[in-house]
Design an enzyme around this catalytic site. Sequence first.
Site, PDB file in Angstrom:
ATOM      1  N   LYS A   1      39.803  41.289  74.080  1.00 39.79           N
ATOM      2  CA  LYS A   1      41.065  41.867  74.558  1.00 39.79           C
ATOM      3  C   LYS A   1      41.514  42.916  73.555  1.00 39.79           C
ATOM      4  O   LYS A   1      41.586  42.640  72.355  1.00 39.79           O
ATOM      5  CB  LYS A   1      42.144  40.796  74.722  1.00 39.79           C
ATOM      6  CG  LYS A   1      43.461  41.363  75.259  1.00 39.79           C
ATOM      7  CD  LYS A   1      44.457  40.265  75.586  1.00 39.79           C
ATOM      8  CE  LYS A   1      45.319  39.904  74.407  1.00 39.79           C
ATOM      9  NZ  LYS A   1      46.437  39.004  74.780  1.00 39.79           N
TER      10      LYS A   1
ATOM     11  N   ASP B   1      52.876  38.677  81.127  1.00 37.19           N
ATOM     12  CA  ASP B   1      53.080  37.852  79.935  1.00 37.19           C
ATOM     13  C   ASP B   1      54.571  37.783  79.639  1.00 37.19           C
ATOM     14  O   ASP B   1      55.263  36.860  80.067  1.00 37.19           O
ATOM     15  CB  ASP B   1      52.287  38.454  78.770  1.00 37.19           C
ATOM     16  CG  ASP B   1      52.500  37.745  77.442  1.00 37.19           C
ATOM     17  OD1 ASP B   1      53.301  36.806  77.362  1.00 37.19           O
ATOM     18  OD2 ASP B   1      51.857  38.142  76.443  1.00 37.19           O
TER      19      ASP B   1
ATOM     20  N   ASP C   1      45.848  44.817  76.838  1.00 42.35           N
ATOM     21  CA  ASP C   1      47.212  44.296  76.779  1.00 42.35           C
ATOM     22  C   ASP C   1      48.115  45.389  76.235  1.00 42.35           C
ATOM     23  O   ASP C   1      47.923  45.878  75.115  1.00 42.35           O
ATOM     24  CB  ASP C   1      47.251  43.068  75.869  1.00 42.35           C
ATOM     25  CG  ASP C   1      48.634  42.448  75.769  1.00 42.35           C
ATOM     26  OD1 ASP C   1      49.548  42.883  76.488  1.00 42.35           O
ATOM     27  OD2 ASP C   1      48.799  41.509  74.962  1.00 42.35           O
TER      28      ASP C   1
ATOM     29  N   GLU D   1      47.185  43.574  81.021  1.00 41.74           N
ATOM     30  CA  GLU D   1      48.256  42.618  80.752  1.00 41.74           C
ATOM     31  C   GLU D   1      49.546  43.342  80.388  1.00 41.74           C
ATOM     32  O   GLU D   1      49.551  44.229  79.545  1.00 41.74           O
ATOM     33  CB  GLU D   1      47.823  41.688  79.614  1.00 41.74           C
ATOM     34  CG  GLU D   1      48.791  40.571  79.310  1.00 41.74           C
ATOM     35  CD  GLU D   1      48.296  39.683  78.179  1.00 41.74           C
ATOM     36  OE1 GLU D   1      49.066  38.806  77.745  1.00 41.74           O
ATOM     37  OE2 GLU D   1      47.142  39.867  77.715  1.00 41.74           O
TER      38      GLU D   1
ATOM     39  N   LYS E   1      44.511  45.680  72.400  1.00 41.99           N
ATOM     40  CA  LYS E   1      45.877  46.166  72.516  1.00 41.99           C
ATOM     41  C   LYS E   1      45.839  47.674  72.778  1.00 41.99           C
ATOM     42  O   LYS E   1      45.057  48.406  72.146  1.00 41.99           O
ATOM     43  CB  LYS E   1      46.660  45.888  71.238  1.00 41.99           C
ATOM     44  CG  LYS E   1      46.801  44.411  70.907  1.00 41.99           C
ATOM     45  CD  LYS E   1      47.719  43.686  71.870  1.00 41.99           C
ATOM     46  CE  LYS E   1      47.955  42.250  71.427  1.00 41.99           C
ATOM     47  NZ  LYS E   1      48.916  41.534  72.311  1.00 41.99           N
TER      48      LYS E   1
ATOM     49  N   SER F   1      41.573  38.553  70.555  1.00 39.10           N
ATOM     50  CA  SER F   1      42.481  39.682  70.751  1.00 39.10           C
ATOM     51  C   SER F   1      42.406  40.587  69.533  1.00 39.10           C
ATOM     52  O   SER F   1      42.521  40.120  68.390  1.00 39.10           O
ATOM     53  CB  SER F   1      43.911  39.181  70.950  1.00 39.10           C
ATOM     54  OG  SER F   1      44.817  40.251  71.094  1.00 39.10           O
TER      55      SER F   1
ATOM     56  N   LYS G   1      52.150  31.026  78.159  1.00 40.37           N
ATOM     57  CA  LYS G   1      52.350  30.768  76.738  1.00 40.37           C
ATOM     58  C   LYS G   1      53.445  29.721  76.595  1.00 40.37           C
ATOM     59  O   LYS G   1      54.623  30.027  76.827  1.00 40.37           O
ATOM     60  CB  LYS G   1      52.769  32.040  76.001  1.00 40.37           C
ATOM     61  CG  LYS G   1      51.650  33.029  75.745  1.00 40.37           C
ATOM     62  CD  LYS G   1      52.153  34.214  74.951  1.00 40.37           C
ATOM     63  CE  LYS G   1      51.024  35.215  74.703  1.00 40.37           C
ATOM     64  NZ  LYS G   1      51.531  36.462  74.100  1.00 40.37           N
TER      65      LYS G   1
ATOM     66  N   GLY H   1      48.007  33.006  73.199  1.00 41.29           N
ATOM     67  CA  GLY H   1      48.324  32.587  71.845  1.00 41.29           C
ATOM     68  C   GLY H   1      49.224  33.583  71.141  1.00 41.29           C
ATOM     69  O   GLY H   1      49.390  34.721  71.581  1.00 41.29           O
TER      70      GLY H   1
END
Length: 386
Positions: free
Chosen positions: A178, A256, A205, A231, A180, A152, A280, A308
Site C-alpha cells: 500500500k 477509512d 491511500d 483508500e 500513500k 503500508s 479500524k 492499523g
Amino acid sequence: MGIKVFARGEKILLGTSVTIEKVVVRHIRMRLRKPFKTSFGVSLWRDIVIVEFHSEDIIGYGESVADNFPGYSYETHETVLLVLRNFLIPRILKGRFDSPYAFRESLEVIRGHPIAKASLEYAFWDLYAKILDKPLYELYRGTKKKVLVGVSIGIKEDIPQLLSTIQYYLDQGYKRIKLKISPGYDIEVLNKVRETYPDINLQVDANAAYDVSKHLEILIRLDDFNLIMVEQPLHYEDLVDHSVLRSELSTPICLDESIASYHLARAAIKLKSCDIINIKPPRVGGIIESLRIYDLCTQCGIGTWIGGMLETGIGKAHLLHVATLPNIGYPSDISASDRYWEEDIINPPHKLNPDSTIDVPKKPGIGVDVDLELVEKYQIRSWEFK
C-alpha cells in the site's frame, strides 16, 4: 435496504460479574525505526498510552493509538490521557460487568473520544477472555489461524528511494503493498512503480487529500494502474462526493476516516459511497462497534479488511484476533513487529510468515505476554486508579 444488526458474541457471559480492581495507565514514548510520512505529516516518535485492567491476579491490556498531532483524528495522546483520567476511568471503577457489552454501555454517556474508549474496551476484552481461559478470536467467532497481511509505505523523498523500499518489503515476504499518495505525489510515482513492478498487488491511500472538484481527472487516471483499491481519496466527511467519484472510477473505493461509527458505515452504504470499508477498531471506538460494522458489511456485500495505526505488539495482537473473522477478504494492515520497532514490548514478537501471513496468538486473551521491563524503559509517566 433492510439492515439487521447482529451482536456478535453478546451471549457469552461469565455467570459472575467482573470487577476491575485497579487500572494502571502508562504513557510511553517509542521511536519508529524509520520516519513515516503521510499527507498529514511525518511521524518518528510515538507517544503511546497503555492501559492495564487488574482483577485478582489477571491483567488485561489495551492501547491507545492517538498521535501527538490531531491530523488523522482530533484525539491526541494528551486528550486520551485527560479523558481517561477525568471521565472514563472513574465511571468503570464504580461498576461490575457481566460482559464486554455491559462494559461498553457504561462508556456511552461520554460523547466522542473513540480512541480513548477503544483502549479501555481492548483491556476489558483481554481481561474477560483470560478469565474465560479463551483466546479472543474464539469470542469473536473468528475462523482463521493466521491472517493475510500487507505493508503500508509512506511518502518518500524521491522515486528511487520508494522503489528501494518496495523491494525491501517484497524481499521480506509482504505480497501486498500500500502506497500513500497526495496531490503531486501520485501519477508519476505510480507510473514508475508499475513499470518496475507490473504484477504486484498494489493499492493506494490518500488520507483524504483530494478534492473531486479540483482533482477528478487525476483520480480517474488511477484506473490505469490496476489497483486493488483507492483508500479515502476525499474529505473524511464527504460521503456525497465519494458516491459521485465511485460512479466515475472502475477502481474500488475504500473508506477509512469517513467511517467513524456503525451509523456512518450504514450511511456510506446507503449512498453507494464505497465498495470496501477499512475497519479500524480504535477509529470506531472499539471491538463491539467493529463487529457491528463487519456484520453490516457482510450483509450488504461490502468488502472489509482491518487497518492499523502504528501500534505496538499489544494493539497488533488485538487487531489480529479481529482479522480472523471469516469475511475479512483483503490483506490487513497488520505488519510484523520489526516493521516499526527495533524492539517491541511483547513476547513473542509478531513475525511475518513466507506466505505474507502472521500467526494468530493462541493463548488466552490477546495471546502474547507484555514485557513490563521494556514498557518501563520507555515510560514517561504513569497513573494508578483503585
